[in-house]
Enzyme design. Structure first.
Site, short mmCIF file in Angstrom:
data_model
loop_
_atom_site.label_atom_id
_atom_site.label_comp_id
_atom_site.label_asym_id
_atom_site.label_seq_id
_atom_site.Cartn_x
_atom_site.Cartn_y
_atom_site.Cartn_z
N HIS A 265 -2.80 6.76 3.81
CA HIS A 265 -3.31 5.52 3.21
C HIS A 265 -4.61 5.14 3.92
CE1 HIS A 265 -3.86 1.54 1.86
NE2 HIS A 265 -3.40 0.95 2.94
N ASN B 214 -10.01 -0.36 1.62
CA ASN B 214 -8.56 -0.25 1.41
C ASN B 214 -8.25 -0.70 -0.02
OD1 ASN B 214 -5.81 -0.63 1.33
ND2 ASN B 214 -5.68 -1.67 3.31
N CYS C 117 0.82 -1.22 0.00
CA CYS C 117 0.00 0.00 0.00
C CYS C 117 0.85 1.27 0.00
CB CYS C 117 -0.94 -0.01 1.20
SG CYS C 117 -1.91 -1.51 1.29
O1 UT7 Z 1 -2.95 -1.62 3.94
C1 UT7 Z 1 -2.43 -2.38 4.98
C2 UT7 Z 1 -3.38 -3.51 5.17
N1 UT7 Z 1 -3.83 -3.84 6.43
C3 UT7 Z 1 -4.26 -3.05 7.45
O2 UT7 Z 1 -4.14 -1.88 7.46
C4 UT7 Z 1 -4.91 -3.76 8.57
C5 UT7 Z 1 -4.58 -3.17 9.91
N2 UT7 Z 1 -5.37 -3.84 10.92
C6 UT7 Z 1 -6.67 -3.55 11.15
O3 UT7 Z 1 -7.21 -2.67 10.50
C7 UT7 Z 1 -7.39 -4.28 12.24
O4 UT7 Z 1 -6.45 -5.04 12.98
C8 UT7 Z 1 -8.51 -5.19 11.71
C9 UT7 Z 1 -9.65 -4.36 11.16
C10 UT7 Z 1 -7.99 -6.14 10.63
C11 UT7 Z 1 -9.07 -6.05 12.86
O5 UT7 Z 1 -9.56 -5.20 13.88
P1 UT7 Z 1 -9.21 -5.51 15.40
O6 UT7 Z 1 -9.91 -4.51 16.20
O7 UT7 Z 1 -7.71 -5.58 15.48
O8 UT7 Z 1 -9.90 -6.90 15.61
P2 UT7 Z 1 -9.26 -8.28 16.03
O9 UT7 Z 1 -8.48 -8.86 14.87
O10 UT7 Z 1 -8.55 -8.12 17.34
O11 UT7 Z 1 -10.55 -9.13 16.23
C12 UT7 Z 1 -11.50 -8.84 17.26
C13 UT7 Z 1 -12.66 -9.81 17.13
C14 UT7 Z 1 -12.22 -11.27 17.01
O12 UT7 Z 1 -13.15 -12.06 17.74
P3 UT7 Z 1 -12.78 -12.63 19.19
O13 UT7 Z 1 -11.57 -13.48 18.96
O14 UT7 Z 1 -12.50 -11.42 20.02
O15 UT7 Z 1 -14.01 -13.39 19.54
C15 UT7 Z 1 -12.35 -11.55 15.54
O16 UT7 Z 1 -12.60 -12.92 15.28
O17 UT7 Z 1 -13.40 -9.52 15.95
C16 UT7 Z 1 -13.55 -10.71 15.18
N3 UT7 Z 1 -13.61 -10.35 13.78
C17 UT7 Z 1 -14.76 -10.08 13.15
N4 UT7 Z 1 -16.04 -10.06 13.56
C18 UT7 Z 1 -16.98 -9.74 12.66
C19 UT7 Z 1 -12.56 -10.19 12.90
N5 UT7 Z 1 -13.04 -9.84 11.70
C20 UT7 Z 1 -14.39 -9.76 11.82
C21 UT7 Z 1 -15.43 -9.42 10.94
N6 UT7 Z 1 -16.70 -9.42 11.39
N7 UT7 Z 1 -15.19 -9.08 9.65
#
Ligand code: UT7
Length: 334
Positions: free
Chosen positions: A257, A287, A118
């Site tokens: 970004h 994104n 990105c």
């Molecule tokens: O361009 C560079 C590319 N990447 C990025 O910029 C990504 C950077 N990271 C992020 O934006 C965030 O880390 C995410 C949006 C990917 C994830 O957000 P988070 O607040 O870090 O969530 P998490 O991964 O800690 O997950 C929290 C919970 C989990 O459930 P449990 O284990 O707490 O029960 C996940 O399984 O949210 C769950 N989860 C979802 N729930 C519903 C993860 N994805 C989803 C979803 N819908 N799509």
């Protein structure tokens, strides 16, 4: 004038292209175990654009490139360099930039692709700035383009809700005026496995086994990328501001970004930027990887949000891990 730069370089044209098909959070609710509420509150994304089966990265890239050329009043024959930043090339080779050259009929241009995730557009801009500043090239077309939807596993809710497809393009030329004031690139290959597409290269050539393992899809450690992004956006911005002898309050528009609204808000807050200094469009497009900053820049210019004399700060991060930041003093077209 930036370090080691013999002449100034300005952006004389911008353009962007996105597919027409819209995929909303509500559409995704029907495909995978997620909710509009989760996506909206955790990322800020409401919808994204997704390419159809006939559209590849070079198609969107050429469309955006053509608009940037038109905007600048430059014809394809006048181009001597085309750089396409992408992690979803049409194929492993030839380069997507050669396919764009063919599409535009820009027969006088040297062409190469650049893989910086990105951060790709800023990497491409930096390369073009130095190539033009040295006197070696006169006019460069830099395009950030990705069709990430083609490498998403729509059963993996942790990645498939985040990305969209698109392309953003900039035409760069030598000039007397200020233009690009400062630019910084960086990388940390120790984070290579935080965001990757494992299969299909020389390490793991495509095979029934790589297909069965799902190695043709994006894999990401979301939390690690999030922490890296929050830190590096601020560090890279402060570095490039110092290089240009500027303070955050001197910036008219911050174009980060577009990955996650929480990352953008955290960076803006730590840089003491007000809401109206920050450009956000990830609600509409998600994104779009290497395209995101180019799409935002083109929208901001065309909507009058950027005017002559404005100082614009671009900052990106991505797979590699990579990062880049650039400050441009905008020059209005004559
Ligand atoms: O361009 C560079 C590319 N990447 C990025 O910029 C990504 C950077 N990271 C992020 O934006 C965030 O880390 C995410 C949006 C990917 C994830 O957000 P988070 O607040 O870090 O969530 P998490 O991964 O800690 O997950 C929290 C919970 C989990 O459930 P449990 O284990 O707490 O029960 C996940 O399984 O949210 C769950 N989860 C979802 N729930 C519903 C993860 N994805 C989803 C979803 N819908 N799509």
């Amino acid at each position: 004038m930036i370090h080691g730069k013999a002449r100034n370089v300005i952006i004389t044209g911008t353009g962007h292209a996105v597919p027409t098909r819209v995929l909303s959070n509500f559409d995704l609710e029907k495909m995978v175990d997620t909710s509009d509420e989760w996506i909206r509150t955790r990322t800020g994304i409401l919808r994204r654009r997704v390419a159809d089966e006939h559209t590849a990265t070079s198609d969107l890239a050429a469309q955006a490139g053509r608009l940037a050329l038109k905007d600048a009043g430059v014809s394809p024959e006048e181009l001597d360099l085309i750089i396409v930043a992408t992690i979803t090339p049409d194929m492993l080779f030839p380069s997507t930039s050669c396919l764009v050259q063919k599409n535009l009929e820009a027969w006088g241009a040297a062409c190469y692709d650049l893989s910086a995730g990105c951060s790709g557009l800023i990497y491409g801009l930096d390369m073009a700035v130095h190539s033009i500043a040295s006197g070696a090239y006169q006019r460069a077309l830099v395009i950030g383009a990705d069709c990430i939807s083609k490498v998403l596993n729509f059963q993996d809710r942790s990645t498939c809700v985040l990305f969209g497809d698109g392309a953003g393009a900039c035409l760069l030329e030598a000039a007397d005026q200020a233009g690009v004031l400062a630019s910084r690139l960086g990388a940390d290959g120790r984070g290579w496995d935080k965001l990757l597409l494992r299969g299909g290269g020389s390490r793991h050539p495509a095979s029934p086994a790589t297909l069965a393992a799902g190695w043709h899809y994006i894999e990401m450690c979301g939390n690690d990328v999030f922490k890296f992004a929050v830190r590096i956006m601020v560090e890279a911005s402060l570095q490039v501001l110092a290089d240009a002898g500027l303070q955050p309050e001197d910036i008219d528009l911050f174009i980060p970004h577009q990955a996650n609204i929480r990352i953008i808000e955290s960076a803006a807050q730590r840089l003491n930027l007000t809401e109206d200094q920050v450009y956000v469009n990830l609600d509409e497009y998600g994104n779009t990887s290497a395209a995101s900053i180019g799409i935002a820049l083109d929208e901001a210019v065309r909507s009058g949000r950027i005017k002559g004399g404005d100082r614009v700060l671009l900052v990106g991060f991505g797979a590699g891990l990579t990062w880049g930041a650039m400050i441009i003093e905008w020059v209005e077209k004559a």
